[in-house]
Scaffold this motif. Structure first.
Motif, PDB file in Angstrom:
ATOM      1  N   HIS A 153      42.533  40.862  31.709  1.00 51.60           N
ATOM      2  CA  HIS A 153      42.126  40.070  32.868  1.00 51.60           C
ATOM      3  C   HIS A 153      43.332  39.423  33.550  1.00 51.60           C
ATOM      4  O   HIS A 153      43.416  39.388  34.779  1.00 51.60           O
ATOM      5  N   GLN A 159      38.076  42.723  38.191  1.00 50.31           N
ATOM      6  CA  GLN A 159      37.722  42.081  39.466  1.00 50.31           C
ATOM      7  C   GLN A 159      36.690  42.948  40.171  1.00 50.31           C
ATOM      8  O   GLN A 159      36.952  44.107  40.504  1.00 50.31           O
ATOM      9  N   ILE A 160      35.482  42.414  40.387  1.00 53.98           N
ATOM     10  CA  ILE A 160      34.437  43.123  41.111  1.00 53.98           C
ATOM     11  C   ILE A 160      33.964  42.221  42.242  1.00 53.98           C
ATOM     12  O   ILE A 160      33.271  41.223  42.010  1.00 53.98           O
ATOM     13  N   ASP A 162      33.738  39.303  44.496  1.00 49.76           N
ATOM     14  CA  ASP A 162      34.169  37.912  44.350  1.00 49.76           C
ATOM     15  C   ASP A 162      34.064  37.422  42.908  1.00 49.76           C
ATOM     16  O   ASP A 162      34.160  36.215  42.653  1.00 49.76           O
ATOM     17  N   TYR A 163      33.892  38.326  41.961  1.00 47.22           N
ATOM     18  CA  TYR A 163      33.758  37.958  40.549  1.00 47.22           C
ATOM     19  C   TYR A 163      34.966  38.448  39.757  1.00 47.22           C
ATOM     20  O   TYR A 163      35.379  39.606  39.892  1.00 47.22           O
ATOM     21  N   LYS A 164      35.519  37.562  38.936  1.00 49.46           N
ATOM     22  CA  LYS A 164      36.675  37.902  38.114  1.00 49.46           C
ATOM     23  C   LYS A 164      36.251  38.017  36.652  1.00 49.46           C
ATOM     24  O   LYS A 164      35.172  37.595  36.263  1.00 49.46           O
ATOM     25  N   ASN A 165      37.153  38.582  35.846  1.00 43.56           N
ATOM     26  CA  ASN A 165      36.985  38.674  34.393  1.00 43.56           C
ATOM     27  C   ASN A 165      35.695  39.388  33.995  1.00 43.56           C
ATOM     28  O   ASN A 165      35.035  39.013  33.018  1.00 43.56           O
ATOM     29  N   CYS A 166      35.332  40.414  34.761  1.00 41.72           N
ATOM     30  CA  CYS A 166      34.135  41.199  34.442  1.00 41.72           C
ATOM     31  C   CYS A 166      34.482  42.257  33.389  1.00 41.72           C
ATOM     32  O   CYS A 166      35.528  42.911  33.471  1.00 41.72           O
ATOM     33  N   GLN A 238      36.392  45.045  48.833  1.00 43.75           N
ATOM     34  CA  GLN A 238      37.559  44.255  49.200  1.00 43.75           C
ATOM     35  C   GLN A 238      38.662  45.088  49.859  1.00 43.75           C
ATOM     36  O   GLN A 238      39.691  44.537  50.257  1.00 43.75           O
TER      37      GLN A 238
END
Length: 365
Positions: A153, A159-160, A162-166, A238
């Motif tokens: 991470h 990064q998906i 607006d979500y991180k640490n997926c 993005q």
């Protein structure tokens, strides 16, 4: 001292070179990346006048949107402005860097800047790119899984939107037999071993692959790290061409044209016939954007703001949308402010200046 390489690496955090079109020539075009930076001049185009301005201002790095060298150079004898610019830059120890279609393709890039100039809300990429996402799968002993995930991470994986640490993980049994030449973290030479492991899956963009694999190998406890990568067909929200958003309040068509003219400081707008409708949803593309017209129509844009439309291409609107050609220079000149704002967030030990040279090759009478 901050080097040119540090500046270009920071620019490429915003706009990775891998996102440029295959015909493009973004990156460091002239100059030694290890030279210390004395000052930066930001411009849309790099011309002889801009090089002279950089020298006069004590700037040894020019950051342009358009690459001065677009096609291959076979000679440097000053027969055209491209060769003369390169010669003058080299003679005066001035580096030239370009961030072009890669800066067009990212959030926070050229098209988001235009959208901000127009006060658009709920802005998103107009035509997201495909085939730039990859899935990394690896297998980690359960007790080490969290440390490996954190390293992945931190390197940018997961990064998906607006979500991180997926990530996704499932538990299973890994089996292996260390050979006589191995130096196993777990297990005994020449004996079969079973280990409770997590199968970990994360998403990454293709340009991130080297740093993420390096992080994986550094954090993973095994001597030989088992992993595989696969290319995904998914669009990535993005990254892509153009942008689309909505005005805070709808406008009449004439009111919008006046608003557009004022917001972008335009002398003229070439546009298709007005349709007698209210204007709310706006698609934009800096520079030549006719290839995005059908995307704009499909997504319900009332107006498409772009540049470089040819006569017959205007007919393609077919009374479904208003095309507004505002001029190539006019659509992208504010890229200078975009670059200055981005660099100023990190660097403050030298001047970052906006070129005062009007490089627009088109004049209006």
């Amino acid at each position: 001292m901050t080097t040119i390489k540090e500046i270009t690496q920071y620019m490429e955090q915003l706009a990775p070179l891998s996102l440029q079109e295959n015909y493009d020539n973004a990156g460091l075009i002239v100059g030694n990346p290890h030279e210390p930076v004395k000052g930066i001049l930001c411009t849309l185009d790099c011309t002889e006048a801009v090089v002279a301005e950089a020298e006069a201002q004590g700037c040894n790095l020019i950051i342009a949107h358009h690459p001065i060298v677009f096609k291959g150079l076979k000679k440097l004898n000053g027969k055209n402005y491209v060769e003369r610019v390169v010669i003058e830059a080299i003679k005066n120890d001035i580096a030239i860097y370009a961030s072009h279609t890669n800066l067009d393709h990212v959030r926070g890039g050229v098209n988001d800047k235009i959208a901000a100039m127009l006060g658009l809300e709920k802005v998103k990429i107009l035509s997201p790119k495909k085939n730039i996402l990859k899935k990394l799968v690896t297998f980690v002993p359960i007790e080490h899984a969290q440390a490996v995930l954190m390293a992945l991470h931190e390197a940018g994986a997961g990064q998906i939107g607006d979500y991180k640490n997926c990530s996704f993980r499932t538990e299973g049994i890994g089996t292996f037999r260390p050979t006589a030449q191995a130096n196993p973290f777990i297990g005994t030479l020449n004996q079969d071993e079973e280990v409770r492991e997590f199968r970990i899956e994360v998403i990454l963009q293709d340009y991130q692959e080297p740093q993420i694999l390096a992080a994986l190998k550094k954090a993973h406890p095994y001597e030989e790290v088992a992993y595989y990568l696969s290319i995904l067909e998914n669009e990535i929200a993005q990254v892509g061409a153009g942008a689309i958003g909505r005005l805070g309040e709808e406008m009449d068509e004439i009111a919008f044209l006046n608003y557009l003219k004022e917001a972008m400081s335009l002398q003229i707008i070439r546009h298709t016939p007005l349709l007698g409708k209210k204007i709310k949803t706006i698609a934009v593309c800096g520079g030549a954007g006719s290839f995005l017209l059908q995307d704009a129509i499909r997504q319900g844009a009332d107006v498409f703001v772009t540049a470089d439309y040819k006569y017959h291409e205007f007919f393609d609107a077919e009374n479904k949308i208003i095309i507004c050609d505002i001029g190539h220079y006019e659509s992208e000149v504010y890229t200078k402010e975009l670059i200055i704002s981005y660099l100023s967030e990190k660097f403050s030990n030298f001047a970052i200046l906006k070129s005062q040279v009007n490089t627009n090759p088109v004049s209006y009478f």
